[in-house]
Design an enzyme around this catalytic site. Structure first.
Site, short mmCIF file in Angstrom:
data_model
loop_
_atom_site.label_atom_id
_atom_site.label_comp_id
_atom_site.label_asym_id
_atom_site.label_seq_id
_atom_site.Cartn_x
_atom_site.Cartn_y
_atom_site.Cartn_z
N HIS A 203 0.82 -1.22 0.00
CA HIS A 203 0.00 0.00 0.00
C HIS A 203 0.85 1.26 0.00
O HIS A 203 0.40 2.31 -0.45
CB HIS A 203 -1.00 -0.03 1.15
CG HIS A 203 -2.12 -0.97 0.85
ND1 HIS A 203 -2.12 -2.28 1.27
CD2 HIS A 203 -3.22 -0.81 0.08
CE1 HIS A 203 -3.20 -2.87 0.80
NE2 HIS A 203 -3.89 -2.02 0.07
N GLU A 445 -11.23 -11.07 -4.29
CA GLU A 445 -9.77 -10.98 -4.14
C GLU A 445 -9.20 -12.17 -3.38
O GLU A 445 -8.01 -12.23 -3.11
CB GLU A 445 -9.36 -9.65 -3.50
CG GLU A 445 -10.15 -9.25 -2.27
CD GLU A 445 -9.74 -7.89 -1.73
OE1 GLU A 445 -8.81 -7.26 -2.23
OE2 GLU A 445 -10.37 -7.45 -0.75
N ASP A 469 -4.67 -8.48 -4.21
CA ASP A 469 -4.78 -9.59 -3.26
C ASP A 469 -5.04 -10.91 -3.97
O ASP A 469 -4.55 -11.95 -3.55
CB ASP A 469 -5.89 -9.30 -2.24
CG ASP A 469 -5.38 -8.36 -1.16
OD1 ASP A 469 -4.27 -8.58 -0.67
OD2 ASP A 469 -6.09 -7.39 -0.84
N CYS A 516 -10.17 -3.30 -9.64
CA CYS A 516 -9.65 -2.10 -8.96
C CYS A 516 -8.24 -2.33 -8.41
O CYS A 516 -7.71 -1.48 -7.72
CB CYS A 516 -10.60 -1.64 -7.86
SG CYS A 516 -10.83 -2.87 -6.57
C1 PEP Z 1 -6.69 -5.30 -4.30
O1 PEP Z 1 -6.41 -6.15 -3.45
O2 PEP Z 1 -6.48 -5.46 -5.52
C2 PEP Z 1 -7.32 -4.03 -3.91
C3 PEP Z 1 -7.72 -3.16 -4.79
O3 PEP Z 1 -7.39 -3.74 -2.57
P1 PEP Z 1 -6.13 -3.31 -1.70
O4 PEP Z 1 -4.99 -3.00 -2.62
O5 PEP Z 1 -6.52 -2.10 -0.91
O6 PEP Z 1 -5.90 -4.52 -0.86
MG MG Z 2 -7.28 -5.98 -1.53
#
Ligand code: PEP
Ligand code: MG
Length: 592
Positions: A203, A445, A469, A516
């Site tokens: 992140h 995910e 994920d 996403c």
């Molecule tokens: C993902 O896991 O692709 C996602 C968009 O959520 P995050 O990156 O916040 O885990």
């Molecule tokens: Mg995620």
């Protein structure tokens, strides 16, 4: 470009190679950031020096309070007053007379320098807080240690690298940066960052891309080789940190930055055009948002709404989690920023690498497989319901979209939807204005969810595939661990098969499906996502113009045929190679 391993000589250029985590080039001064404590000596003192030592402590405490006040002011200006409560707590610690009294007593007893005594007192005090029954007091321990570190730096006349109060344009170097650290960065002064650990879908890297600053991760043993304040260039394309760059290097990088700027400018004219392929397949491109300050960027990017608002960032650096009214106001801003399109507000995804500084989630041996996201929320309905009510209140009389992260079972989705229904009923019963229509979605995910997706589809109005994920859980490769970065392959046929399965289930149940995860922001991946048939792609708004250009350059029919071919390949490396070649041929200008 190659990286040299030779020992650094100050003033002589040397290059360190890592993993590119956020594109761009920046030139600045190094700031070394660490959560670690400075070692302190135990220099003996005489009885008559005690008052002098206490005066040194008072001066250091005064300086500490001034520094904290400055940070508070800066943060209130950039993030809003609510985000400064941690520093209120820090001020209380820095003014705590019981700590000073304990230091005085111990100076008399131990007769060693004040930095040593102060560090002991702080540790003992923090330890006793950790042992308290009251969770609020337990969490004070972190504040005490933070302030203690600052005071020790001041006592030793050392500069503490303050991410929040940088006053020169800086490139930040750290062993690791947590999402909580990154959320507090002084944006005007942070030109880029480099870490020894981490990988591209951590992140922290995602935030660097949102901030539109270059980042390089996985620079092993870099800290030992760099000095604070050294001039550097960070190259987020190649994943290189160049220390003491020569004039020639500076010139070369100036040229790269210029070319980059030209490409960005040329994409601006696409802003109001639709993301439609050459053969007429229309896609929705929307934006991912981590912090409310990023909302203004959306309009300029041409995004059709927000496809992922990561609410957990609001909860990271807080002594108390935001209450319902505060959350409602922020979600209203999110909804407003998306107009005339919709925003998808994702419920809390705490855990994994997103650990709040307070309101602890205790460290776990396997945080990504542990008490994260929906698992945490379903066990904390008092926190979850507040959020769900605030989301329902975000657009009174209108429409909101909400989605649940890390769904692994049908039961979890059913429980989350039941709490959402309860939240709506409570608002209705109390006569509180709320959204007339709430669309709910599940993030796909976790492989188990992807494999039973036909059973989840009738329960929701949309799916959003979290490929970050989904990749880590499918390949069992920790997304934050650079040592397994080579195994972390979003293009692995296993991941592609799961995405296809999700798209098919969505089609059969008449719901839409988006992506996403970071795959959506990478123009190398655009053909495969398009070909697999997703309806929407959501990404950091900085990447959006490039992805739109890529979509407009491609044929949907050809991408479908490509997807059929790639899904049958043997390895993620093969698929990646085919995709990289295609991107290079189709839109070389986007591949800088
Ligand atoms: C993902 O896991 O692709 C996602 C968009 O959520 P995050 O990156 O916040 O885990
Ligand atoms: Mg995620």
């Amino acid at each position: 470009m190659t990286a040299s391993d030779s020992a650094p000589v100050p003033g002589t250029e040397f290059r360190l190679a890592g993993i590119p985590a956020s594109p761009g080039v920046a030139t600045g001064q190094l700031v070394i950031f660490s959560h670690e404590e400075l070692p302190v000596h135990s220099t003996p003192i005489a009885e008559e020096q005690i008052e002098d030592e206490m005066r040194r402590l008072e001066v250091a405490l005064l300086k500490t309070r001034e520094q904290i006040q400055k940070i508070k002011k800066q943060l209130a200006h950039s993030l809003g007053a609510q985000q400064t409560e941690i520093f209120e707590a820090h001020l209380l610690v820095a003014a705590d007379s019981t700590i000073a009294a304990a230091v005085r007593r111990q100076l008399h007893m131990r007769k060693v320098c004040v930095e040593n005594v102060y560090q002991h007192v702080i540790h003992a005090y923090a330890q006793s807080m950790k042992e308290m029954e009251d969770p609020y007091l337990q969490e004070r321990a972190a504040d005490i240690l933070d302030v203690g570190r600052r005071v020790i730096h001041n006592l030793l006349g050392r500069k503490l690298a303050d991410l929040y109060a940088l006053d020169v344009p800086s490139i930040i170097l750290a062993h690791d940066l947590s999402p909580s650290d990154t959320a507090m960065l002084n944006r005007q002064m942070s030109l880029g960052f480099a870490t020894e650990v981490g990988s591209t879908t951590s992140h922290t890297a995602i935030m660097a891309r949102s901030l539109n600053i270059p980042a390089v991760v996985g620079l092993h043993n870099m800290l030992a080789r760099c000095e604070p304040d050294a001039p550097v260039i960070i190259d987020g394309y190649a994943g290189i940190l160049i220390v003491y760059p020569t004039e020639q290097t500076r010139y070369d990088y100036g040229q790269i930055a210029k070319r980059q700027h030209e490409v960005e400018q040329s994409l601006e004219i696409l802003r109001d055009t639709p993301a439609t392929t050459k053969d007429g397949r229309r896609l929705v491109l929307s934006a991912n948002v981590e912090l409310p300050e990023d909302l203004p960027l959306i309009a300029g990017s041409g995004a059709e709404g927000i496809g992922l608002y990561r609410t957990e960032f609001l909860f990271l650096n807080r002594v108390q989690f935001p209450n319902e009214d505060e959350q409602t106001i922020i979600y209203q801003q999110v909804v407003q920023a998306s107009l005339p399109h919709l925003a998808i507000i994702r419920t809390l995804d705490l855990g994994g690498d997103k650990l709040p500084t307070h309101q602890g989630i205790d460290p776990e041996p396997n945080p990504f497989l542990g008490w994260r996201a929906i698992r945490y929320c379903l066990e904390r309905p008092e926190i979850f319901k507040v959020q769900l009510r605030a989301i329902c209140r975000a657009n009174p009389g209108g429409k909101v979209r909400v989605m649940f992260p890390m769904i692994a079972t049908r039961e979890e989705l059913a429980a989350a939807l039941a709490l959402l229904a309860e939240a709506r009923e409570e608002l209705q019963a109390a006569g509180i204005p709320a959204a007339a229509e709430v669309e709910a979605g599940a993030m796909i995910e976790v492989p188990s969810a992807a494999l039973i997706v036909d059973r989840l589809a009738p329960m929701v109005q949309f799916f959003s595939i979290g490929t970050n994920d989904l990749t880590q859980y499918t390949l069992a490769a920790d997304r934050t661990n650079e040592r397994v970065a080579a195994l972390y392959q979003p293009t692995h046929p296993a991941v592609l098969i799961l995405i296809r399965q999700v798209v098919e289930a969505a089609r059969q149940n008449g719901i839409w499906v988006g992506v996403c995860g970071e795959m959506a922001s990478d123009v190398v991946m655009t053909p495969i996502l398009l070909g697999l048939g997703v309806d929407e792609m959501s990404m950091g708004s900085v990447a959006l113009p490039r992805v739109k250009k890529a979509v407009q350059s491609l044929h949907y029919g050809e991408c479908q045929a490509l997807a059929d071919r790639l899904i049958k390949m043997d390895s993620g490396e093969q698929t990646r190679k085919v995709l990289a070649e295609l991107a290079q041929q189709t839109y070389p200008e986007l591949m800088i």
